[in-house]
Design an enzyme around this catalytic site. Structure first.
Site, PDB file in Angstrom:
ATOM      1  N   GLU A  28       7.127  -3.650 -11.361  1.00 40.16           N
ATOM      2  CA  GLU A  28       8.051  -2.518 -11.332  1.00 40.16           C
ATOM      3  C   GLU A  28       7.725  -1.594 -12.488  1.00 40.16           C
ATOM      4  O   GLU A  28       6.703  -1.748 -13.161  1.00 40.16           O
ATOM      5  CB  GLU A  28       9.491  -3.037 -11.365  1.00 40.16           C
ATOM      6  CG  GLU A  28       9.811  -3.920 -10.157  1.00 40.16           C
ATOM      7  CD  GLU A  28      11.267  -4.376 -10.103  1.00 40.16           C
ATOM      8  OE1 GLU A  28      12.139  -3.717 -10.700  1.00 40.16           O
ATOM      9  OE2 GLU A  28      11.533  -5.408  -9.456  1.00 40.16           O
ATOM     10  N   LYS A  43       5.748   3.937  -9.930  1.00 41.30           N
ATOM     11  CA  LYS A  43       4.804   2.825 -10.010  1.00 41.30           C
ATOM     12  C   LYS A  43       3.354   3.262  -9.832  1.00 41.30           C
ATOM     13  O   LYS A  43       2.458   2.427  -9.764  1.00 41.30           O
ATOM     14  CB  LYS A  43       5.162   1.774  -8.952  1.00 41.30           C
ATOM     15  CG  LYS A  43       6.579   1.214  -9.102  1.00 41.30           C
ATOM     16  CD  LYS A  43       6.913   0.265  -7.982  1.00 41.30           C
ATOM     17  CE  LYS A  43       8.371  -0.168  -8.027  1.00 41.30           C
ATOM     18  NZ  LYS A  43       8.732  -1.072  -6.920  1.00 41.30           N
ATOM     19  N   HIS A  57     -10.760 -12.693  -8.210  1.00 42.96           N
ATOM     20  CA  HIS A  57     -10.417 -11.663  -7.232  1.00 42.96           C
ATOM     21  C   HIS A  57     -10.787 -10.261  -7.721  1.00 42.96           C
ATOM     22  O   HIS A  57     -10.105  -9.287  -7.424  1.00 42.96           O
ATOM     23  CB  HIS A  57      -8.924 -11.734  -6.899  1.00 42.96           C
ATOM     24  CG  HIS A  57      -8.500 -13.061  -6.343  1.00 42.96           C
ATOM     25  ND1 HIS A  57      -8.821 -13.461  -5.065  1.00 42.96           N
ATOM     26  CD2 HIS A  57      -7.806 -14.090  -6.898  1.00 42.96           C
ATOM     27  CE1 HIS A  57      -8.332 -14.674  -4.851  1.00 42.96           C
ATOM     28  NE2 HIS A  57      -7.713 -15.077  -5.940  1.00 42.96           N
ATOM     29  N   ARG A 104      15.504  -9.675   1.484  1.00 44.50           N
ATOM     30  CA  ARG A 104      15.239 -10.253   0.168  1.00 44.50           C
ATOM     31  C   ARG A 104      16.560 -10.790  -0.355  1.00 44.50           C
ATOM     32  O   ARG A 104      17.396 -11.196   0.414  1.00 44.50           O
ATOM     33  CB  ARG A 104      14.604  -9.218  -0.762  1.00 44.50           C
ATOM     34  CG  ARG A 104      15.439  -7.967  -0.974  1.00 44.50           C
ATOM     35  CD  ARG A 104      14.714  -6.930  -1.806  1.00 44.50           C
ATOM     36  NE  ARG A 104      13.869  -6.072  -0.992  1.00 44.50           N
ATOM     37  CZ  ARG A 104      13.115  -5.110  -1.495  1.00 44.50           C
ATOM     38  NH1 ARG A 104      13.061  -4.904  -2.806  1.00 44.50           N
ATOM     39  NH2 ARG A 104      12.393  -4.339  -0.711  1.00 44.50           N
TER      40      ARG A 104
END
Length: 318
Positions: free
Chosen positions: A3, A61, A101, A301
């Site tokens: 966030e 963001k 990754h 959520r």
């Protein structure tokens, strides 16, 4: 998902270490991290190599690097970075082991420091990078205004793809009057509006729950029912919790969110509501009351609140 505080921690790291650097080399190891850049990998590399990084700004963001050519002329395009759910931007020495990754590597050179690698790592590949045209941001009177208060140059330019994103609570140009106008137009629950990036940006599930707890508001309270005082208290609560999170380096629940040095934040130790189901409400405890934080379903959520401090409104719209 990272966030606003987490993204701002990363932006500050990039601004400190990368501004003034030249992008000497670019390697793309996974083209999926460029899916929002239609021209593709070869053009991405061609356009970036040799450019200077002169600023690092943020809106909500989204972060973007402002670029210039060898003569110092600002480019019309910026390099936009979005972390998605698991993206990491790391600054490493080239000799350090490669991350599992790793998706994109940029070799950065600056006279006053040893060469650095900017590494974009993304396990779930929801984030990415892309070049995007900068467009002007204008005030209500049509005058140019800074696109983001985080910009060192104070440019009134923002990537086109980010222009629809509202200002965030930490932006010095955040307009509470404009926010209130948006709230008065809908009876949707206030948390829905906090999560709407076109209304107020950078606020996700964690900081929405924390701000609502501090402001003593239920997440389903209709937005238009908030008084001006309650609106100000909610914004102040969001600003306070985000400043506190920034000081703690953000919130890390796992190894996916880290700053540019690969370090985790520790704001999760200071959470009052989010993830605290079954634990005593610290405010009630201080006031001699007994209440446990509850977890309730919300938009696929969860929401966390104190049933004593944040009472369910008589008329609510989730």
């Amino acid at each position: 998902m990272p966030e606003l505080p987490e993204v701002e921690v990363v932006r500050r790291g990039l601004a400190h270490h990368c501004v003034g650097s030249r992008i000497a080399d670019v390697r793309v190891l996974d083209a999926r991290s460029l899916r929002r850049f239609a021209p593709g990998v070869s053009e991405f590399i061609r356009q970036l190599e040799g450019l200077m990084i002169v600023d690092c700004a943020r809106r909500g963001k989204y972060m973007w690097l402002v670029l210039a050519d060898e003569m110092g002329n600002l480019l019309d395009d910026a390099l936009v970075i979005h972390l998605g759910m698991s993206g990491q931007v790391l600054l490493k020495d080239a000799a350090m082991p490669v991350e599992k990754h790793l998706k994109i590597v940029m070799e950065l050179y600056r006279k006053d420091q040893k060469p650095l690698q900017l590494r974009f790592v993304d396990q779930r590949i929801f984030g990415g990078m892309f070049l995007d045209q900068l467009v002007p941001t204008l005030g209500e009177g049509g005058e140019p205004v800074p696109a983001a208060s985080s910009s060192k140059l104070g440019l009134s330019l923002i990537p086109r793809s980010v222009a629809h994103i509202a200002r965030d609570p930490l932006d010095s140009l955040f307009d509470i009057k404009l926010l209130r106008k948006k709230l008065l137009k809908t009876s949707s629950g206030i948390k829905r509006l906090l999560l709407d990036q076109s209304v107020i940006s950078g606020v996700g599930n964690i900081y929405a729950d924390e701000a609502l707890w501090r402001a003593k508001l239920h997440y389903a309270k209709p937005a238009r029912s908030l008084s001006l005082t309650q609106t100000k208290e909610l914004v102040n609560a969001a600003q306070d919790v985000m400043h506190t999170a920034l000081d703690a380096g953000g919130t890390s629940f796992d190894a996916l969110y880290v700053n540019v040095n690969g370090e985790s934040g520790y704001f999760d130790r200071s959470l009052n509501a989010y993830g605290q189901a079954g634990k005593p409400c610290s405010r009630c405890l201080d006031n001699g009351k007994s209440s446990l934080i509850v977890r309730e379903p919300f938009m696929n959520r969860s929401s966390y609140r104190c049933p004593v401090c944040q009472k369910t409104p008589k008329f609510s719209h989730w």
